[in-house]
Write an enzyme that holds these catalytic residues in place. Structure first.
Site, PDB file in Angstrom:
ATOM      1  N   GLY A  86     -20.091  16.224  -5.083  1.00 24.42           N
ATOM      2  CA  GLY A  86     -20.046  14.778  -5.015  1.00 24.42           C
ATOM      3  C   GLY A  86     -20.489  14.008  -6.238  1.00 24.42           C
ATOM      4  O   GLY A  86     -20.583  12.776  -6.184  1.00 24.42           O
ATOM      5  N   ARG A  89     -14.148  16.735  -7.672  1.00 22.98           N
ATOM      6  CA  ARG A  89     -13.800  15.568  -8.470  1.00 22.98           C
ATOM      7  C   ARG A  89     -14.347  15.676  -9.896  1.00 22.98           C
ATOM      8  O   ARG A  89     -13.648  15.363 -10.870  1.00 22.98           O
ATOM      9  CB  ARG A  89     -14.361  14.311  -7.791  1.00 22.98           C
ATOM     10  CG  ARG A  89     -14.004  13.015  -8.486  1.00 22.98           C
ATOM     11  CD  ARG A  89     -14.906  11.879  -7.996  1.00 22.98           C
ATOM     12  NE  ARG A  89     -15.022  11.842  -6.554  1.00 22.98           N
ATOM     13  CZ  ARG A  89     -14.241  11.132  -5.757  1.00 22.98           C
ATOM     14  NH1 ARG A  89     -13.280  10.400  -6.278  1.00 22.98           N
ATOM     15  NH2 ARG A  89     -14.436  11.137  -4.460  1.00 22.98           N
ATOM     16  N   ARG A 121      -5.662   6.138  -3.502  1.00 25.30           N
ATOM     17  CA  ARG A 121      -7.084   5.883  -3.342  1.00 25.30           C
ATOM     18  C   ARG A 121      -7.436   4.396  -3.273  1.00 25.30           C
ATOM     19  O   ARG A 121      -8.404   4.030  -2.624  1.00 25.30           O
ATOM     20  CB  ARG A 121      -7.899   6.571  -4.442  1.00 25.30           C
ATOM     21  CG  ARG A 121      -7.906   8.095  -4.306  1.00 25.30           C
ATOM     22  CD  ARG A 121      -8.884   8.748  -5.284  1.00 25.30           C
ATOM     23  NE  ARG A 121     -10.257   8.437  -4.966  1.00 25.30           N
ATOM     24  CZ  ARG A 121     -11.022   7.622  -5.671  1.00 25.30           C
ATOM     25  NH1 ARG A 121     -10.551   7.013  -6.757  1.00 25.30           N
ATOM     26  NH2 ARG A 121     -12.277   7.397  -5.318  1.00 25.30           N
ATOM     27  N   TYR A 146      -9.594   3.264  -0.252  1.00 28.21           N
ATOM     28  CA  TYR A 146     -11.007   2.971  -0.506  1.00 28.21           C
ATOM     29  C   TYR A 146     -11.251   1.722  -1.357  1.00 28.21           C
ATOM     30  O   TYR A 146     -12.404   1.407  -1.652  1.00 28.21           O
ATOM     31  CB  TYR A 146     -11.664   4.139  -1.255  1.00 28.21           C
ATOM     32  CG  TYR A 146     -11.448   5.502  -0.691  1.00 28.21           C
ATOM     33  CD1 TYR A 146     -11.667   5.780   0.657  1.00 28.21           C
ATOM     34  CD2 TYR A 146     -11.038   6.549  -1.508  1.00 28.21           C
ATOM     35  CE1 TYR A 146     -11.484   7.055   1.169  1.00 28.21           C
ATOM     36  CE2 TYR A 146     -10.845   7.834  -1.008  1.00 28.21           C
ATOM     37  CZ  TYR A 146     -11.067   8.072   0.330  1.00 28.21           C
ATOM     38  OH  TYR A 146     -10.874   9.336   0.836  1.00 28.21           O
ATOM     39  N   CYS A 189       7.564  -0.120   0.441  1.00 23.92           N
ATOM     40  CA  CYS A 189       7.740  -1.259   1.345  1.00 23.92           C
ATOM     41  C   CYS A 189       6.498  -1.360   2.223  1.00 23.92           C
ATOM     42  O   CYS A 189       6.496  -0.993   3.403  1.00 23.92           O
ATOM     43  CB  CYS A 189       9.007  -1.077   2.182  1.00 23.92           C
ATOM     44  SG  CYS A 189       9.456  -2.534   3.124  1.00 23.92           S
ATOM     45  N   GLU A 190       5.416  -1.819   1.627  1.00 24.24           N
ATOM     46  CA  GLU A 190       4.096  -1.849   2.260  1.00 24.24           C
ATOM     47  C   GLU A 190       3.234  -2.819   1.479  1.00 24.24           C
ATOM     48  O   GLU A 190       3.023  -2.646   0.271  1.00 24.24           O
ATOM     49  CB  GLU A 190       3.477  -0.455   2.246  1.00 24.24           C
ATOM     50  CG  GLU A 190       2.169  -0.341   2.987  1.00 24.24           C
ATOM     51  CD  GLU A 190       2.344  -0.383   4.499  1.00 24.24           C
ATOM     52  OE1 GLU A 190       1.526  -1.041   5.153  1.00 24.24           O
ATOM     53  OE2 GLU A 190       3.294   0.229   5.005  1.00 24.24           O
ATOM     54  N   TYR A 231      -7.701  13.875  -5.966  1.00 23.10           N
ATOM     55  CA  TYR A 231      -7.240  13.143  -4.778  1.00 23.10           C
ATOM     56  C   TYR A 231      -6.020  12.265  -5.046  1.00 23.10           C
ATOM     57  O   TYR A 231      -5.844  11.235  -4.424  1.00 23.10           O
ATOM     58  CB  TYR A 231      -8.385  12.332  -4.163  1.00 23.10           C
ATOM     59  CG  TYR A 231      -9.564  13.203  -3.828  1.00 23.10           C
ATOM     60  CD1 TYR A 231      -9.511  14.097  -2.763  1.00 23.10           C
ATOM     61  CD2 TYR A 231     -10.721  13.182  -4.609  1.00 23.10           C
ATOM     62  CE1 TYR A 231     -10.582  14.924  -2.472  1.00 23.10           C
ATOM     63  CE2 TYR A 231     -11.791  14.014  -4.327  1.00 23.10           C
ATOM     64  CZ  TYR A 231     -11.717  14.881  -3.255  1.00 23.10           C
ATOM     65  OH  TYR A 231     -12.775  15.711  -2.980  1.00 23.10           O
TER      66      TYR A 231
END
Length: 434
Positions: A249, A294, A331, A335, A362-363, A392
């Site tokens: 992390g 990450r 992401r 987030y 289309c969003e 990610y």
């Protein structure tokens, strides 16, 4: 620049990544395209390995957290760098097998492994299960008994640490989806239960407090809580813990305001806390693991796009649309994650035009980044780079709106590049339709 592998060409016009011209790479491979700096991935693996051996001893091994970026070539690199891995699905296990990775060095996570997952992992010689709950312990015991083996496991515990990170990726609090909490007594209960199983060898404990952690003492606090539990289990039940996995992390720099973390220094600080706690509690230092994902691959990655439309709404807002979106870079949609966007073919121009960089989906939530400063001349056919995109992105990509996934291109020193994952075609998207 936010990372040392990002620079500008001698004439000041083009963005370079891993020493290579991103504008030329976009022409060669098309866009959208994932770029990965193989040399940097290997360098990060070696930094972690050296830090672990220096501070925790020769037996301590870092485990690459596969979910950050998982494909065959990545596992080959981890095998070549002699890293351990953590996996979270049978699909990741299958990919590791195809890369020739030794699964005895693999730790199988997830909070709900199916019977098929458990059987598949044992069939292929998984090293460890990281058991999340009693139901899983029972299922592992049953399958190990059927096979006549004794299966190694760690128990995932929650130490009650709040890492002050994104809520969706905070996993160490008492009420987390993952693990058995120490505070409620459930961690002790599952430990006692597991020690009674005839076909399970309890090798220790695991915790993971969250992702994108910059707080100075998060891992140190988690280590002390976990080691106190280790000491309690020794005192109450005579169980000496061979291994302790403190999870992953560590944060990375997505924007200039993010701090830079020196991994060797951070691991050393955790080691000091571990050694002091073990001395205080009167226990031997377990074999320590951590699970960087990450922090190994994020800044080794970049996504290149081609700009399409530029929409200007005077007095309100501007939009710069690209030929990808939340399907390849999800992401921000998930987030509201911060990123650095650069106009790769106009690095010599001033960034004096504020716009939201958005995708082609289309969003309405298909946003890459809000309030990005770009050159005012930004327009169709320009190359836009999304930095720190090695974690990610590919692993969380989708075919929403029936869009094919982009290719993954590995970059190496000496201006070498090669395809690690082919870009999907329309036929690939349709392949499983009947």
């Amino acid at each position: 620049m936010i990372c040392e592998n990002i620079s500008i060409s001698k004439d000041g016009k083009h963005l370079l990544f891993a020493g290579q011209d991103t504008v030329e790479l976009a022409k060669k491979y098309g866009t959208p395209v994932y770029l990965l700096d193989e040399d940097r991935i290997r360098k990060k693996c070696r930094i972690y390995k050296a830090a672990f051996q220096k501070h925790f001893g020769e037996k301590a091994v870092p485990l690459y957290a596969s979910k950050a970026n998982c494909f065959k070539r990545m596992y080959e690199i981890m095998r070549e760098e002699e890293m351990g891995i953590d996996v979270v699905s049978s699909g990741e296990i299958y990919t590791a097998i195809q890369a020739g990775f030794d699964l005895s060095k693999a730790y199988f996570h997830s909070n709900n492994k199916t019977d098929k997952d458990i059987s598949y992992a044992m069939e292929h010689g998984i090293g460890y299960f990281v058991a999340d709950n009693v139901e899983e312990v029972i299922a592992v015991e049953k399958e190990a008994e059927r096979r006549g083996i004794k299966q190694k496991i760690l128990l995932r515990l929650t130490p009650g640490i709040d890492p002050h990170t994104y809520e969706a990726i905070s996993t160490g609090k008492v009420d987390s989806k993952f693990g058995s909490p120490i505070e409620t007594g459930q961690a002790e209960e599952i430990t006692v239960f597991t020690l009674k199983q005839a076909h399970i060898e309890l090798m220790g404990f695991h915790c993971h407090v969250g992702s994108q952690v910059f707080e100075e003492d998060v891992f140190e606090r988690a280590a002390v809580v976990m080691l106190k539990f280790v000491a309690d289990m020794k005192e109450k039940y005579g169980f000496i813990t061979p291994e302790l996995d403190l999870g992953g992390g560590y944060g990375v720099r997505y924007v200039e305001t993010d701090p830079y973390l020196d991994i060797e220094t951070k691991v050393g600080q955790v080691a000091v806390a571990v050694k002091q706690a073990c001395k205080e509690f009167g226990i031997e230092i377990p074999k320590i693991h951590m699970e960087p994902g990450r922090s190994i691959v994020a800044d080794a990655g970049m996504v290149l796009y081609t700009v399409g439309t530029v929409k200007k709404i005077p007095g309100y807002k501007n939009y710069v649309s690209i030929d990808g979106g939340m399907t390849d870079s999800p992401r921000y949609a998930l987030y509201k994650a911060d990123y650095t966007c650069l106009l790769a073919n106009k690095m010599d121009e001033a960034n004096d035009f504020k716009a939201s960089v958005v995708g082609r989906l289309c969003e309405s939530g298909d946003i890459i980044q809000e309030d990005v400063m770009l050159p005012a001349s930004v327009g169709r056919y320009d190359t836009l780079a999304l930095c720190t995109a090695g974690a990610y992105h590919y692993s969380m990509s989708s075919n929403y709106n029936r869009l094919p996934k982009p290719p993954v291109i590995m970059l190496k020193g000496g201006n070498e590049s090669y395809v690690a994952v082919k870009g999907e075609t329309f036929e690939d998207v349709l392949r499983n339709d009947v």
